[in-house]
Design a protein around this motif. Structure first.
Motif, PDB file in Angstrom:
ATOM      1  N   THR A 315     -30.930  23.347  -8.045  1.00  0.00           N
ATOM      2  CA  THR A 315     -31.987  23.150  -9.084  1.00  0.00           C
ATOM      3  C   THR A 315     -32.188  21.590  -9.310  1.00  0.00           C
ATOM      4  O   THR A 315     -31.130  20.902  -9.228  1.00  0.00           O
ATOM      5  CB  THR A 315     -31.446  23.754 -10.455  1.00  0.00           C
ATOM      6  OG1 THR A 315     -31.620  25.151 -10.255  1.00  0.00           O
ATOM      7  CG2 THR A 315     -32.517  23.543 -11.457  1.00  0.00           C
ATOM      8  N   CYS A 316     -33.442  20.959  -9.355  1.00  0.00           N
ATOM      9  CA  CYS A 316     -33.687  19.815  -9.482  1.00  0.00           C
ATOM     10  C   CYS A 316     -33.165  19.227 -10.836  1.00  0.00           C
ATOM     11  O   CYS A 316     -33.025  19.709 -11.918  1.00  0.00           O
ATOM     12  CB  CYS A 316     -35.147  19.470  -9.799  1.00  0.00           C
ATOM     13  SG  CYS A 316     -35.622  17.657  -9.960  1.00  0.00           S
ATOM     14  N   ASP A 317     -32.326  18.097 -10.622  1.00  0.00           N
ATOM     15  CA  ASP A 317     -31.372  17.619 -11.699  1.00  0.00           C
ATOM     16  C   ASP A 317     -32.396  16.924 -12.775  1.00  0.00           C
ATOM     17  O   ASP A 317     -31.875  16.665 -13.989  1.00  0.00           O
ATOM     18  CB  ASP A 317     -30.416  16.509 -11.178  1.00  0.00           C
ATOM     19  CG  ASP A 317     -30.796  15.658 -10.501  1.00  0.00           C
ATOM     20  OD1 ASP A 317     -32.029  15.418 -10.261  1.00  0.00           O
ATOM     21  OD2 ASP A 317     -29.980  15.045  -9.975  1.00  0.00           O
ATOM     22  N   SER A 318     -33.735  16.434 -12.590  1.00  0.00           N
ATOM     23  CA  SER A 318     -34.583  15.909 -13.270  1.00  0.00           C
ATOM     24  C   SER A 318     -35.462  17.050 -14.232  1.00  0.00           C
ATOM     25  O   SER A 318     -35.577  16.811 -15.246  1.00  0.00           O
ATOM     26  CB  SER A 318     -35.259  15.009 -12.735  1.00  0.00           C
ATOM     27  OG  SER A 318     -34.577  13.890 -12.100  1.00  0.00           O
ATOM     28  N   CYS A 319     -36.070  17.763 -13.428  1.00  0.00           N
ATOM     29  CA  CYS A 319     -37.080  18.748 -13.981  1.00  0.00           C
ATOM     30  C   CYS A 319     -36.667  20.129 -13.990  1.00  0.00           C
ATOM     31  O   CYS A 319     -37.327  20.969 -14.842  1.00  0.00           O
ATOM     32  CB  CYS A 319     -38.597  18.685 -13.175  1.00  0.00           C
ATOM     33  SG  CYS A 319     -38.324  19.455 -11.694  1.00  0.00           S
ATOM     34  N   GLY A 320     -35.519  20.499 -13.568  1.00  0.00           N
ATOM     35  CA  GLY A 320     -34.970  21.765 -13.710  1.00  0.00           C
ATOM     36  C   GLY A 320     -35.705  23.014 -12.781  1.00  0.00           C
ATOM     37  O   GLY A 320     -35.353  24.102 -12.733  1.00  0.00           O
ATOM     38  N   ILE A 345     -36.204  20.047  -1.390  1.00  0.00           N
ATOM     39  CA  ILE A 345     -36.915  18.720  -2.003  1.00  0.00           C
ATOM     40  C   ILE A 345     -37.439  19.253  -3.407  1.00  0.00           C
ATOM     41  O   ILE A 345     -37.888  20.584  -3.530  1.00  0.00           O
ATOM     42  CB  ILE A 345     -38.001  18.306  -1.048  1.00  0.00           C
ATOM     43  CG1 ILE A 345     -39.076  19.599  -0.878  1.00  0.00           C
ATOM     44  CG2 ILE A 345     -37.515  17.639   0.250  1.00  0.00           C
ATOM     45  CD1 ILE A 345     -40.160  18.880  -0.023  1.00  0.00           C
ATOM     46  N   CYS A 346     -37.762  18.350  -4.314  1.00  0.00           N
ATOM     47  CA  CYS A 346     -38.502  18.581  -5.327  1.00  0.00           C
ATOM     48  C   CYS A 346     -39.746  17.663  -5.342  1.00  0.00           C
ATOM     49  O   CYS A 346     -39.627  16.550  -5.314  1.00  0.00           O
ATOM     50  CB  CYS A 346     -37.750  18.194  -6.895  1.00  0.00           C
ATOM     51  SG  CYS A 346     -38.892  18.451  -8.210  1.00  0.00           S
ATOM     52  N   GLU A 347     -40.731  18.329  -5.188  1.00  0.00           N
ATOM     53  CA  GLU A 347     -42.136  17.396  -4.784  1.00  0.00           C
ATOM     54  C   GLU A 347     -42.432  16.703  -6.059  1.00  0.00           C
ATOM     55  O   GLU A 347     -43.310  15.833  -5.992  1.00  0.00           O
ATOM     56  CB  GLU A 347     -42.971  18.303  -4.029  1.00  0.00           C
ATOM     57  CG  GLU A 347     -43.590  19.358  -4.980  1.00  0.00           C
ATOM     58  CD  GLU A 347     -43.011  20.773  -5.233  1.00  0.00           C
ATOM     59  OE1 GLU A 347     -41.605  20.271  -4.967  1.00  0.00           O
ATOM     60  OE2 GLU A 347     -43.440  21.532  -5.394  1.00  0.00           O
ATOM     61  N   VAL A 348     -42.108  17.265  -7.263  1.00  0.00           N
ATOM     62  CA  VAL A 348     -42.475  16.475  -8.460  1.00  0.00           C
ATOM     63  C   VAL A 348     -41.729  15.388  -8.738  1.00  0.00           C
ATOM     64  O   VAL A 348     -42.223  14.372  -9.056  1.00  0.00           O
ATOM     65  CB  VAL A 348     -42.420  17.623  -9.545  1.00  0.00           C
ATOM     66  CG1 VAL A 348     -42.869  16.991 -10.767  1.00  0.00           C
ATOM     67  CG2 VAL A 348     -43.469  18.899  -9.442  1.00  0.00           C
ATOM     68  N   CYS A 349     -40.526  15.242  -8.672  1.00  0.00           N
ATOM     69  CA  CYS A 349     -39.805  14.470  -9.041  1.00  0.00           C
ATOM     70  C   CYS A 349     -39.159  13.361  -7.581  1.00  0.00           C
ATOM     71  O   CYS A 349     -38.662  12.326  -8.022  1.00  0.00           O
ATOM     72  CB  CYS A 349     -38.256  14.879  -9.632  1.00  0.00           C
ATOM     73  SG  CYS A 349     -38.510  15.836 -11.051  1.00  0.00           S
ATOM     74  N   ARG A 350     -39.583  13.998  -6.562  1.00  0.00           N
ATOM     75  CA  ARG A 350     -39.393  13.058  -5.345  1.00  0.00           C
ATOM     76  C   ARG A 350     -37.959  12.806  -4.971  1.00  0.00           C
ATOM     77  O   ARG A 350     -37.697  11.726  -4.807  1.00  0.00           O
ATOM     78  CB  ARG A 350     -40.336  11.979  -5.288  1.00  0.00           C
ATOM     79  CG  ARG A 350     -41.879  12.236  -5.120  1.00  0.00           C
ATOM     80  CD  ARG A 350     -42.561  10.973  -4.933  1.00  0.00           C
ATOM     81  NE  ARG A 350     -43.946  11.306  -4.941  1.00  0.00           N
ATOM     82  CZ  ARG A 350     -45.225  10.396  -4.830  1.00  0.00           C
ATOM     83  NH1 ARG A 350     -44.805   9.396  -4.614  1.00  0.00           N
ATOM     84  NH2 ARG A 350     -46.503  11.091  -4.731  1.00  0.00           N
TER      85      ARG A 350
HETATM   86 ZN   LIG Z   1     -37.891  17.941 -10.218  1.00  0.00          ZN
END
Ligand SMILES: [Zn+2]
Length: 360
Positions: A315-320, A345-350
């Protein structure tokens, strides 16, 4: 149907008549016999269909989804189900939703809904999780259920087989579209401080249809010194080199004097650890066995498709958000470690996360 092949692999369906027989045989493998030889053979045959002739399954899609005794025996991997069940009509979803929820897992209703992937099916998956369904089970397959709205695929259903070719020199590796075995300084912004010790694969994202927009042309699957069960999250600079790396791993996994310590296996000195990868579409040339294609000579993994479905997806550590699965390869790609290595990858948080899991 054709005879069983000598190597014990499942016979391959040759036409619609064979598929009709396969569907009828699902009656025989449902319930407690799901791990029988016959069940595995059928699953391999359906995997072949998904890879080579998914259109042959179309006339039987609704039958399998509405006759629950057939669905109960339907056992190809979730990745294969995503191909075969994709886009089924909403009346199939209505039938699946009529099944008592305590039987969904036994029959495979949850995976089937996720595999159908239409707006109505993804609404049903989200409803299920918000009403007591197993979120973790969906997430291991790359299905994210956000706080509101329908479930989302965090993978592209378009799969590419990853073939490994050996390279004789680092120059050959460096010039490849998908290099295997780059030096650490090529992938880490601060090579003297990075925990990255091992480069497994660099992937050119444009060669896998359906991946999110991404600011760099390529993305790297790398690892720390640990052999297995690790996770490495990083950001990247304008050249795609990683920084702000965070590693989560079992500190007992290796010791300073461990003979497997990759510090003793300098890639520049080990020609047999260098190579380049080639991506090919799924076709009849692949070996479809045990829910994957890795028994095909030269194949080391799959780009695209859902994660393998056994272990938790990061899970993305920035946006969840559940992170987007890009590629998974077996450790043999660099002959270091044990199990599978995957890139998300998280394409939102890069941000990127690479992880290592066991085999199954
Ligand atoms: Zn993210």
């Amino acid at each position: 149907m054709p005879d069983q092949r000598e190597d014990g692999a499942a016979q391959r369906p040759l036409g619609l008549d064979d598929v009709a027989v396969m569907v009828a045989e699902l009656h025989d493998v449902r319930g407690n016999q799901q791990f029988s030889v016959k069940s595995r053979e059928l699953s391999d045959q359906f995997a072949y269909l998904a890879g080579v002739h998914p259109e042959w399954f179309a006339p039987f899609q609704e039958t399998v989804l509405t006759e629950l005794e057939l669905l109960e025996g339907f056992g190809p991997s979730f990745a294969d189900q995503c191909v075969l069940l994709h886009g089924a009509p909403d009346r199939c979803i209505d039938r699946l939703m009529s099944v008592p929820q305590d039987r969904w897992s036994d029959i495979g209703v949850d995976w089937a809904l996720a595999a159908i992937g239409t707006p109505a099916a993804l609404d049903a998956v989200a409803w299920h999780v918000r009403n007591g369904g197993d979120r973790h089970k969906y997430e291991t397959c790359g299905i994210w259920i956000p706080p509101t709205g329908p479930a989302q695929y965090r993978f592209t259903p378009h799969r590419r087989a990853v073939f490994l070719h050996p390279a004789a020199t680092m120059a050959e590796v460096s010039q490849a579209t998908h290099p295997v075995g780059l030096p650490v300084h090529a992938v880490a912004r601060d090579p003297d401080r990075t925990p990255i010790a091992w480069h497994y694969l660099t992937l050119r994202l444009a060669e896998v249809p359906g991946l999110p927009d991404w600011p760099t042309e390529r993305v790297h699957l790398v690892g720390p010194r640990h052999e297995c069960e690790w996770s490495l999250t990083a950001r990247f600079d304008e050249h795609g080199r990683y920084h702000n790396e965070q590693v989560v791993a079992d500190a007992e996994e290796f010791g300073e004097n461990d003979e497997d310590n990759p510090d003793t296996l300098l890639p520049d000195d080990e020609g047999d650890l260098l190579g380049w990868a080639e991506l090919r579409p799924y076709d009849a040339g692949l070996e479809y066995r045990n829910g994957h294609i890795e028994l095909t000579p030269g194949v080391v993994g799959t780009a695209g498709g859902p994660p393998f479905g056994i272990y938790a997806s990061p899970t993305c550590d920035s946006c969840g958000r559940l992170m987007f699965h890009v590629v998974s390869v077996e450790h043999h790609v660099r002959a270091y470690g044990d199990g599978r290595r995957s890139l998300y990858i998280c394409e939102v948080c890069r941000s990127v996360t690479c992880n290592a899991t066991g085999w199954n």
